[in-house]
Design a protein around this motif. Structure first.
Motif, PDB file in Angstrom:
ATOM      1  N   LYS A  83       0.734  -1.272  -0.016  1.00 39.93           N
ATOM      2  CA  LYS A  83       0.012   0.174  -0.115  1.00 39.93           C
ATOM      3  C   LYS A  83       0.784   1.474  -0.046  1.00 39.93           C
ATOM      4  O   LYS A  83       0.662   2.472  -0.650  1.00 39.93           O
ATOM      5  N   MET A  84       1.956   1.304   0.809  1.00 41.30           N
ATOM      6  CA  MET A  84       2.814   2.513   0.862  1.00 41.30           C
ATOM      7  C   MET A  84       3.466   2.634  -0.644  1.00 41.30           C
ATOM      8  O   MET A  84       3.803   3.813  -0.795  1.00 41.30           O
ATOM      9  N   ARG A  85       3.957   1.588  -1.228  1.00 42.36           N
ATOM     10  CA  ARG A  85       4.508   1.895  -2.508  1.00 42.36           C
ATOM     11  C   ARG A  85       3.509   2.526  -3.391  1.00 42.36           C
ATOM     12  O   ARG A  85       4.040   3.312  -4.233  1.00 42.36           O
ATOM     13  N   GLU A  86       2.265   2.203  -3.440  1.00 45.26           N
ATOM     14  CA  GLU A  86       1.201   2.978  -4.301  1.00 45.26           C
ATOM     15  C   GLU A  86       1.070   4.435  -3.655  1.00 45.26           C
ATOM     16  O   GLU A  86       0.762   5.178  -4.565  1.00 45.26           O
ATOM     17  N   PHE A  87       1.014   4.629  -2.438  1.00 50.41           N
ATOM     18  CA  PHE A  87       0.625   5.825  -1.852  1.00 50.41           C
ATOM     19  C   PHE A  87       1.937   6.572  -2.232  1.00 50.41           C
ATOM     20  O   PHE A  87       1.491   7.894  -2.359  1.00 50.41           O
ATOM     21  N   THR A  88       3.123   6.296  -2.201  1.00 51.88           N
ATOM     22  CA  THR A  88       4.236   7.328  -2.290  1.00 51.88           C
ATOM     23  C   THR A  88       4.660   7.622  -3.880  1.00 51.88           C
ATOM     24  O   THR A  88       5.553   8.269  -4.205  1.00 51.88           O
ATOM     25  N   LYS A  89       3.857   6.946  -4.774  1.00 48.89           N
ATOM     26  CA  LYS A  89       4.207   7.139  -6.197  1.00 48.89           C
ATOM     27  C   LYS A  89       3.960   8.677  -6.465  1.00 48.89           C
ATOM     28  O   LYS A  89       2.822   9.249  -6.176  1.00 48.89           O
ATOM     29  N   ARG A  90       4.670   9.500  -7.372  1.00 50.41           N
ATOM     30  CA  ARG A  90       4.766  10.779  -7.521  1.00 50.41           C
ATOM     31  C   ARG A  90       3.981  10.915  -9.013  1.00 50.41           C
ATOM     32  O   ARG A  90       4.295  10.081  -9.882  1.00 50.41           O
TER      33      ARG A  90
ATOM     34  N   LYS B 180       6.800  14.663  -9.910  1.00 54.14           N
ATOM     35  CA  LYS B 180       7.694  13.683  -9.968  1.00 54.14           C
ATOM     36  C   LYS B 180       9.157  14.178 -10.428  1.00 54.14           C
ATOM     37  O   LYS B 180      10.275  13.770 -10.016  1.00 54.14           O
ATOM     38  N   THR B 181       9.037  15.225 -11.343  1.00 55.04           N
ATOM     39  CA  THR B 181      10.368  15.827 -11.989  1.00 55.04           C
ATOM     40  C   THR B 181      10.803  16.755 -10.936  1.00 55.04           C
ATOM     41  O   THR B 181      10.125  17.693 -10.639  1.00 55.04           O
ATOM     42  N   ARG B 182      11.958  16.456 -10.261  1.00 54.03           N
ATOM     43  CA  ARG B 182      12.667  17.369  -8.896  1.00 54.03           C
ATOM     44  C   ARG B 182      12.539  18.733  -9.606  1.00 54.03           C
ATOM     45  O   ARG B 182      12.248  19.445  -8.536  1.00 54.03           O
ATOM     46  N   TRP B 183      13.104  19.222 -10.827  1.00 46.85           N
ATOM     47  CA  TRP B 183      13.467  20.733 -10.739  1.00 46.85           C
ATOM     48  C   TRP B 183      12.320  21.428 -11.010  1.00 46.85           C
ATOM     49  O   TRP B 183      12.180  22.413 -10.646  1.00 46.85           O
ATOM     50  N   LEU B 184      10.978  20.731 -11.223  1.00 48.45           N
ATOM     51  CA  LEU B 184       9.629  21.484 -11.273  1.00 48.45           C
ATOM     52  C   LEU B 184       9.443  21.836  -9.840  1.00 48.45           C
ATOM     53  O   LEU B 184       8.756  23.013  -9.602  1.00 48.45           O
ATOM     54  N   ASN B 185       9.671  20.988  -8.918  1.00 47.16           N
ATOM     55  CA  ASN B 185       9.255  21.566  -7.324  1.00 47.16           C
ATOM     56  C   ASN B 185      10.322  22.768  -7.263  1.00 47.16           C
ATOM     57  O   ASN B 185       9.615  23.559  -6.307  1.00 47.16           O
ATOM     58  N   ASP B 186      11.347  22.590  -7.299  1.00 47.23           N
ATOM     59  CA  ASP B 186      12.265  23.698  -7.060  1.00 47.23           C
ATOM     60  C   ASP B 186      12.055  25.034  -7.646  1.00 47.23           C
ATOM     61  O   ASP B 186      12.188  26.108  -6.919  1.00 47.23           O
ATOM     62  N   PHE B 187      11.680  24.896  -8.991  1.00 47.96           N
ATOM     63  CA  PHE B 187      11.301  26.065  -9.773  1.00 47.96           C
ATOM     64  C   PHE B 187       9.784  26.804  -9.374  1.00 47.96           C
ATOM     65  O   PHE B 187      10.035  28.277  -9.058  1.00 47.96           O
ATOM     66  N   PHE B 188       9.061  26.278  -8.717  1.00 46.16           N
ATOM     67  CA  PHE B 188       7.793  26.650  -8.552  1.00 46.16           C
ATOM     68  C   PHE B 188       7.989  27.151  -6.995  1.00 46.16           C
ATOM     69  O   PHE B 188       7.086  27.960  -6.492  1.00 46.16           O
ATOM     70  N   ASN B 189       8.842  26.299  -6.329  1.00 46.74           N
ATOM     71  CA  ASN B 189       8.974  26.698  -4.916  1.00 46.74           C
ATOM     72  C   ASN B 189       9.577  28.056  -4.660  1.00 46.74           C
ATOM     73  O   ASN B 189       9.529  28.931  -3.797  1.00 46.74           O
ATOM     74  N   ARG B 190      10.674  28.285  -5.697  1.00 52.00           N
ATOM     75  CA  ARG B 190      11.079  29.846  -5.775  1.00 52.00           C
ATOM     76  C   ARG B 190      10.245  30.713  -5.977  1.00 52.00           C
ATOM     77  O   ARG B 190       9.997  31.672  -5.195  1.00 52.00           O
ATOM     78  N   ILE B 191       9.106  30.540  -6.881  1.00 53.51           N
ATOM     79  CA  ILE B 191       8.076  31.469  -7.054  1.00 53.51           C
ATOM     80  C   ILE B 191       7.279  31.825  -5.698  1.00 53.51           C
ATOM     81  O   ILE B 191       7.004  32.751  -5.324  1.00 53.51           O
ATOM     82  N   THR B 192       6.822  30.666  -5.432  1.00 51.05           N
ATOM     83  CA  THR B 192       5.835  30.789  -3.989  1.00 51.05           C
ATOM     84  C   THR B 192       6.464  31.229  -2.578  1.00 51.05           C
ATOM     85  O   THR B 192       5.989  32.094  -2.083  1.00 51.05           O
ATOM     86  N   GLY B 193       8.073  30.874  -2.708  1.00 54.54           N
ATOM     87  CA  GLY B 193       8.816  31.671  -1.572  1.00 54.54           C
ATOM     88  C   GLY B 193       8.736  33.195  -1.827  1.00 54.54           C
ATOM     89  O   GLY B 193       8.779  33.805  -0.867  1.00 54.54           O
TER      90      GLY B 193
END
Length: 334
Positions: free
Chosen positions: A15-22, A82-95
């Motif tokens: 179940k955890m493997r299913e839940f952690t899929k990004r 799932k794509t790591r750099w997308l998290n970083d990109f939007f994180n800079r904007i929200t920050g």
């Protein structure tokens, strides 16, 4: 963040493997819908400025901007995309929009997860200096001391002063980051003055500052007043509310599930919560926004917030024996 999981054996491994899929798809849908709503309400606010019709747009714009804190939080966990750099990109904007630099918040939040509700180590508790009094709580709830504290921290960190839990390299990074933010904010102010424009204030600063209470209600309810035993199933609260608030908060109302298994993406938290209840045989501390506020403010009218938390009495919370089992589990881990 595997070291933060307080109940490793609670959910079956499959179940955890299913839940952690990004998923990039879910990340894009949530991100575009949130930013799209901000653009739409901002356009409505601009077109109705100076009329009574601006009021609902002003409130909606402010609430949506403040709830970008939930987006920033999800990007920090690298679970939005799932794509790591997308998290970083939007994180800079929200920050930037939140006046809350990304790197500082990321490592600050890392400590909060590691030491959730520990009066001596959780930075969220350390930053408020101790239990709330009514006179301290209400100005924070409506946003006055929240924003003064946020702005003050920007200048303090930019001056070179940081918390002890930052490594030397992290300290250099967050100091530089705060300085860059201050330069960029000064640039926005300079451009506004040059063009004699109030747009940055009208569509960003004013609505965001004035409506902080909507998102602060979320923040405060997540942990405040609960036990300080080191067990996320009992020191973190789940919040019952309408779907529109769950969308704005990126499902952070399922906060018990998030804190217990922080690697699970926001869109799987409802299913994780249901599975946790099934496996545990009971629901974790659960309440509504207003139910908690009523209960907590009544307590503060009698005196300061009790050091060990207040009773959960709205009928949908963990039982006393469940909390006792949580204490036993925490002691066993320790």
């Amino acid at each position: 963040m595997d070291d933060f999981v307080g109940r490793r054996t609670m959910i079956p491994a499959k179940k955890m493997r299913e839940f952690t899929k990004r998923s990039d798809f879910h990340g894009w849908v949530q991100t575009l819908s949130h930013f799209g709503a901000i653009i739409a309400t901002g356009a409505g606010l601009y077109l109705t400025w100076g009329t009574w019709w601006m009021i609902p747009f002003f409130i909606a714009e402010g609430a949506l901007l403040n709830y970008l804190f939930a987006a920033q939080h999800e990007y920090n966990h690298y679970t939005a995309f799932k794509t790591r750099w997308l998290n970083d990109f939007f994180n800079r904007i929200t920050g930037f929009l939140q006046l809350y630099p990304r790197d500082y918040e990321r490592w600050y939040h890392f400590e909060h997860h590691r030491y959730t509700s520990d009066w001596e180590k959780d930075p969220e508790l350390i930053s408020r200096g101790g239990p709330y009094t009514l006179g301290e709580y209400l100005p924070y709830l409506i946003g006055i001391t929240y924003w003064t504290g946020r702005i003050k921290r920007l200048f303090i960190v930019a001056s070179g002063e940081t918390a002890d839990y930052f490594t030397p390299e992290q300290k250099k990074q967050v100091v530089l980051e705060s300085r860059v933010h201050l330069v960029l904010y000064a640039l926005v102010a300079a451009v506004s003055v040059y063009f004699e424009s109030w747009l940055a204030v009208q569509l960003w600063i004013a609505p965001m500052f004035a409506t902080k209470i909507f998102q602060n209600i979320q923040n405060v309810t997540e942990h405040t007043g609960l036990t300080h035993v080191q067990d996320t199933v009992h020191n973190t609260r789940t919040i019952k509310t309408w779907w529109i608030f769950r969308w704005m908060a990126w499902n952070m109302q399922y906060h018990t599930a998030h804190h217990t298994f922080p690697a699970v993406p926001f869109y799987n938290l409802p299913k994780l919560h249901a599975e946790m209840c099934k496996q545990a045989g009971y629901e974790p501390p659960t309440t509504g926004y207003l139910a908690f506020q009523w209960r907590f403010i009544k307590q503060l009218m009698k005196g300061p917030e009790p050091f060990d938390g207040i009773a959960e009495i709205d009928g949908s919370t963990a039982k006393t024996d469940d909390v006792a089992r949580g204490k036993e589990a925490a002691e066993a881990v320790a």
